[in-house]
Scaffold this motif. Structure first.
Motif, PDB file in Angstrom:
ATOM      1  N   GLY A 111       0.821  -1.201   0.000  1.00 29.44           N
ATOM      2  CA  GLY A 111       0.000   0.000   0.000  1.00 29.44           C
ATOM      3  C   GLY A 111       0.853   1.248   0.000  1.00 29.44           C
ATOM      4  O   GLY A 111       2.098   1.180  -0.012  1.00 29.44           O
ATOM      5  N   GLY A 112       0.192   2.407   0.032  1.00 32.31           N
ATOM      6  CA  GLY A 112       0.903   3.676  -0.012  1.00 32.31           C
ATOM      7  C   GLY A 112       1.777   3.912   1.198  1.00 32.31           C
ATOM      8  O   GLY A 112       2.840   4.539   1.093  1.00 32.31           O
ATOM      9  N   ALA A 231      -0.393   8.432  -3.956  1.00 35.10           N
ATOM     10  CA  ALA A 231      -1.176   7.270  -3.531  1.00 35.10           C
ATOM     11  C   ALA A 231      -2.637   7.430  -3.923  1.00 35.10           C
ATOM     12  O   ALA A 231      -3.256   6.501  -4.442  1.00 35.10           O
ATOM     13  N   ASP A 259      -1.272   4.146  -5.159  1.00 37.03           N
ATOM     14  CA  ASP A 259      -2.088   3.066  -4.599  1.00 37.03           C
ATOM     15  C   ASP A 259      -2.996   2.497  -5.670  1.00 37.03           C
ATOM     16  O   ASP A 259      -3.783   3.238  -6.278  1.00 37.03           O
ATOM     17  N   LYS A 262      -6.951   2.140  -4.269  1.00 32.88           N
ATOM     18  CA  LYS A 262      -7.854   3.293  -4.183  1.00 32.88           C
ATOM     19  C   LYS A 262      -8.574   3.423  -5.527  1.00 32.88           C
ATOM     20  O   LYS A 262      -9.491   2.681  -5.808  1.00 32.88           O
ATOM     21  N   TYR A 268      -7.482  -4.419  -1.354  1.00 29.96           N
ATOM     22  CA  TYR A 268      -6.635  -3.749  -0.374  1.00 29.96           C
ATOM     23  C   TYR A 268      -5.347  -4.533  -0.180  1.00 29.96           C
ATOM     24  O   TYR A 268      -5.335  -5.760  -0.199  1.00 29.96           O
ATOM     25  N   GLY A 271      -0.302  -1.586  -3.357  1.00 26.75           N
ATOM     26  CA  GLY A 271       0.302  -0.289  -3.639  1.00 26.75           C
ATOM     27  C   GLY A 271       1.421  -0.457  -4.656  1.00 26.75           C
ATOM     28  O   GLY A 271       1.794  -1.578  -5.015  1.00 26.75           O
TER      29      GLY A 271
END
Length: 411
Positions: A111-112, A231, A259, A262, A268, A271
């Motif tokens: 992720g970011g 992100a 990301d 998003k 989830y 990133g």
């Protein structure tokens, strides 16, 4: 953009199946040395429908994408899906963020937050390795609207963080405030700076002008590295903003975070971290001797299925399809801004972004709760609520919000 192509459903399925065939097959191959296997068959069974669901098929196969696959060698057991990860990075680095081919490194991160910390880690070590900087001489610079992952990274890496003030209404960096803080930092012994510029802050969607930072750093002749936290905005802003200087076409940009979980709507834990060549080696973990190739990532082991998910989305849309999707979100954002203007409701909206942040004084608490509007602060000092125009947020839902707001406003 030349290499980002739209593929048919059959082409996508065949490509992923080919990649999995090139990986180790824990069910049928004699693989004795890996502390891993396919997902537990009693729970994640090999159902017939998986042959038409490439991402789920990959989750069950459970490829480990440990390491960085844009430089050196990698674990050969997962070479098929690693190649698909490289294809994702090629699209994002070259077609979206204007890097020259093969002049970048990167990986699919969790992720970011991880990707941002990866950047800080690289530049801290870069200054120490190449300029013999002391830890106390290195400082991170970012606006007060910057994502909390930068503060988290500063804490983990034992680096001081300068939070630059922004204008309350425009969310623009206050240049005089920055210059004053920079002069004080230099006087206090700071010599090397890691700068984080935002392409879409979490609360406001605001976009920094990196020149605000770099011109003053160059004025005072101090070394710096510039990281772009895209992100949130990375899959929106580059497609509709003219003349952006927040990509690799800007020679001062060294790395970018994006990301996929998003705006790209990947699962989830997906990133993307990208940087220019000859930087990521600064975080080589030499002790990872059992890993084939170099472990240059913060997370180590990571699921190859996340890379497949991002690839599936990108190749489902292609360049033109993604532009159309982003353009629709921009039009919806334009629509709600016009409604707020008509009601005299004050808000912030960055042009070419799909976040609208409304001053809290215009939003009754019950309305905020009804529509799950996110506050800037979860306490009595909150001054803003934001609306994020994601794909599921249609004009019909926005109209319900506007009608509720009208009930509380005397026109």
């Amino acid at each position: 953009m030349k290499d980002w192509k739209k593929l048919t459903s059959n082409q996508r399925v065949e490509r992923v199946q080919q990649a999995l065939n090139e990986n180790v097959d824990f069910l049928h191959d004699i693989s004795l040395g890996y502390p891993a296997s396919n997902l537990d068959g009693k729970v994640f069974y090999d159902a017939p429908f998986l042959k038409d669901a490439p991402v789920l098929m990959t989750y069950v196969a459970n490829p480990n994408h440990i390491g960085c696959h844009t430089t050196g060698t990698s674990e050969t057991a997962f070479k098929g899906t690693q190649e698909i990860e490289r294809e994702v990075l090629e699209i994002v680095a070259v077609d979206i963020f204007k890097s020259a081919k093969k002049q970048y490194d990167g990986y699919i991160a969790t992720g970011g937050t991880e990707a941002n910390i990866q950047a800080l880690w690289i530049y801290r070590n870069f200054f120490q390795n190449t300029l013999e900087a002391k830890l106390s001489e290195i400082m991170i610079v970012a606006s007060e609207d910057t994502h909390y992952s930068i503060a988290k990274g500063a804490n983990l890496l034992s680096l001081d963080l300068m939070k630059v003030k922004v204008d309350f209404e425009t969310r623009r960096i206050l240049v005089n405030e920055f210059e004053t803080s920079l002069c004080k930092a230099i006087a206090d012994g700071k010599k090397y700076f890691i700068v984080v510029a935002n392409m879409g802050t979490t609360m406001f969607g605001s976009v920094d002008n990196p020149d605000t930072y770099t011109q003053l750093l160059e004025k005072y002749d101090v070394p710096y590295k510039l990281h772009i936290d895209a992100a949130y905005g990375g899959f929106v802003y580059p497609f509709i903003a003219p003349d952006s200087n927040l990509d690799f076409a800007n020679a001062k940009v060294s790395s970018i975070t994006i990301d996929a979980h998003k705006m790209l709507q990947a699962p989830y834990g997906t990133g993307i971290f990208l940087c220019r060549k000859n930087l990521i080696e600064n975080v080589l973990t030499k002790e990872a001797e059992y890993v084939e190739g170099m472990d240059l990532t913060l997370c180590g082991s990571r699921s190859g299925a996340n890379a497949i998910a991002a690839w599936m989305i990108l190749t489902t849309y292609g360049e033109n399809g993604w532009f159309e999707k982003v353009k629709i979100l921009q039009l919806r954002t334009d629509w709600i801004c016009k409604q707020l203007d008509a009601l005299g409701i004050a808000y912030f909206r960055e042009p070419y972004m799909n976040i609208v942040t409304i001053k809290a004084e215009y939003i009754p608490i019950d309305v905020a709760h009804k529509y799950d509007l996110v506050p800037q602060k979860h306490n009595t000092d909150n001054q803003w609520y934001k609306i994020v125009l994601m794909e599921h947020v249609e004009v019909d839902s926005l109209n319900h919000l506007i009608e509720d707001l009208k009930k509380h406003i005397i026109i």
